[in-house]
Design an enzyme around this catalytic site. Structure first.
Site, PDB file in Angstrom:
ATOM      1  NE  ARG A  46     -55.867  38.876 -52.822  1.00 44.09           N
ATOM      2  CZ  ARG A  46     -54.650  38.617 -52.725  1.00 44.09           C
ATOM      3  NH1 ARG A  46     -53.876  39.389 -52.296  1.00 44.09           N
ATOM      4  NH2 ARG A  46     -54.045  37.864 -53.911  1.00 44.09           N
ATOM      5  N   GLY A  47     -56.076  35.528 -50.860  1.00 42.92           N
ATOM      6  CA  GLY A  47     -54.764  34.446 -51.207  1.00 42.92           C
ATOM      7  C   GLY A  47     -55.048  33.257 -50.744  1.00 42.92           C
ATOM      8  CB  ALA A  48     -55.216  29.945 -52.011  1.00 46.51           C
ATOM      9  NE  ARG A  83     -63.237  34.151 -52.092  1.00 48.94           N
ATOM     10  CZ  ARG A  83     -62.033  34.947 -52.652  1.00 48.94           C
ATOM     11  NH1 ARG A  83     -61.130  35.267 -52.252  1.00 48.94           N
ATOM     12  NH2 ARG A  83     -62.277  35.137 -54.171  1.00 48.94           N
ATOM     13  CD  GLN A 177     -57.628  40.716 -56.758  1.00 49.41           C
ATOM     14  OE1 GLN A 177     -57.735  41.105 -57.985  1.00 49.41           O
ATOM     15  NE2 GLN A 177     -58.506  39.675 -56.615  1.00 49.41           N
ATOM     16  CG  ASP A 218     -57.329  30.690 -55.761  1.00 47.59           C
ATOM     17  OD1 ASP A 218     -57.649  31.411 -54.333  1.00 47.59           O
ATOM     18  OD2 ASP A 218     -56.872  31.439 -56.424  1.00 47.59           O
ATOM     19  CG  ASN A 228     -54.785  31.859 -60.228  1.00 50.38           C
ATOM     20  OD1 ASN A 228     -54.815  31.585 -58.986  1.00 50.38           O
ATOM     21  ND2 ASN A 228     -54.233  32.974 -61.235  1.00 50.38           N
ATOM     22  CE  LYS A 229     -59.846  38.390 -60.094  1.00 44.57           C
ATOM     23  NZ  LYS A 229     -60.876  38.729 -59.304  1.00 44.57           N
TER      24      LYS A 229
END
Length: 321
Positions: A46-48, A83, A177, A218, A228-229
């Site tokens: 995970r993480g762009a 995703r 996270q 992202d 973003n999140k």
């Protein structure tokens, strides 16, 4: 902890399963498009920026078992569909498919990310001073990228140079996270970090404990709206109210000029079990209750002080140079 690498004979990808952190360090070996799809979809990786690196290695590994260009395209499209919001995934896949040397290209994408993180960290460190209090959301450290990270990069680099920051890390529901990964990364390098629930951000801001908010992202639209999140926009609104600078850190590959504004972003919605069951010993909500679980929200450019990429600081609000 190395988050992504090729196996010794380069016929598979080795990843750290980030779902198991912080309690367990477990590595997975992936060979098929289906395994790679699941790794992204289920947040094993995970993480762009990290997803972009992973996708590059995925295309290279898949090229060894596919019979022709069409078959490779189909396998790569499967991985790319995991995703929809993070633009780095599609960017890396398409860059790889255009290359005549996949092995060199996937390593180049990874190496570029390492250098990108270092440059972002240097620019970000210029925005804060020794002793500052920094609020973070989600995770934008080495495990979401490479080496220093983006949003956490200035804090880790600063710590190496003797800076003493006081970081408040949102736990970041529902996938935690911030609690599971950001707190772990910062503690591992000796940064003073305090974990808070997401809905405590107003309290620490109102008490004068926060000098800046640092987040990754992202996707960035042409008008500089940011995805973003989920919960990021709430922090930006609070920061605006208290006059606290709100900084977004990302590689330039995260900027999607085809999206005119955040209204063009496809926002991923995830399973309700992440809210009602995941990380709890028992279910915490009534069976049958309806849930809404968007993975991201959009922060308007008007709430962002600056976007920091490997090319420097782009001031948005207020306008500075």
């Amino acid at each position: 902890m190395t988050n992504i690498r090729l196996s010794a004979n380069e016929d598979s990808i080795i990843i750290l399963d980030q779902r198991k952190l912080p309690g367990k360090i477990e590595y997975l070996e992936l060979r098929t498009a289906e395994e790679m799809y699941d790794a992204i979809k289920l947040l094993k990786v995970r993480g762009a920026p990290a997803i972009g690196i992973f996708a590059a290695y995925a295309v290279y590994v898949l090229s060894k078992t596919t019979k022709n260009v069409s078959e490779l395209r189909a396998a790569a499209d499967c991985v790319k569909s995991a995703r929809p919001t993070a633009v780095n995934l599609a960017w890396a896949v398409e860059r790889m498919l255009k290359s005549s040397d996949l092995r060199a290209e996937c390593h180049a994408i990874h190496d570029e990310d390492v250098q990108m993180c270092k440059r972002i960290s240097e620019y970000g460190l210029d925005l804060i001073k020794d002793g500052d209090g920094i609020l973070t959301h989600c995770n934008a450290g080495p495990l979401a990228t490479s080496r220093y990270g983006t949003g956490l990069g200035p804090l880790i680099l600063g710590s190496e140079r003797g800076f003493k920051f006081k970081v408040y890390a949102d736990e970041t529901r529902p996938l935690l996270q911030g609690a599971r990964i950001t707190a772990l990364e910062l503690m591992n390098v000796g940064v003073d970090v305090t974990l808070i629930c997401d809905n405590m951000a107003n309290v620490v801001m109102s008490q004068g404990k926060i000098n800046a908010v640092f987040v990754g992202c992202d996707r960035v639209a042409a008008n500089r709206d940011v995805a973003n999140k989920v919960g990021t926009c709430t922090l930006a609104i609070l920061a605006k109210h208290y006059g606290i600078p709100f900084y977004v850190f990302c590689p330039s590959s995260t900027i999607d000029s085809s999206a005119k504004s955040g209204a063009d972003f496809v926002i991923e919605e995830r399973d309700s079990g992440e809210i009602t069951d995941l990380y709890f010993a028992e279910r915490v909500a009534p069976v049958g209750v309806k849930c809404f679980n968007p993975s991201f929200d959009v922060t308007p450019a008007s709430l962002i002080t600056a976007i920091v990429t490997e090319f420097g600081v782009e001031w948005l609000s207020p306008s500075r140079s």
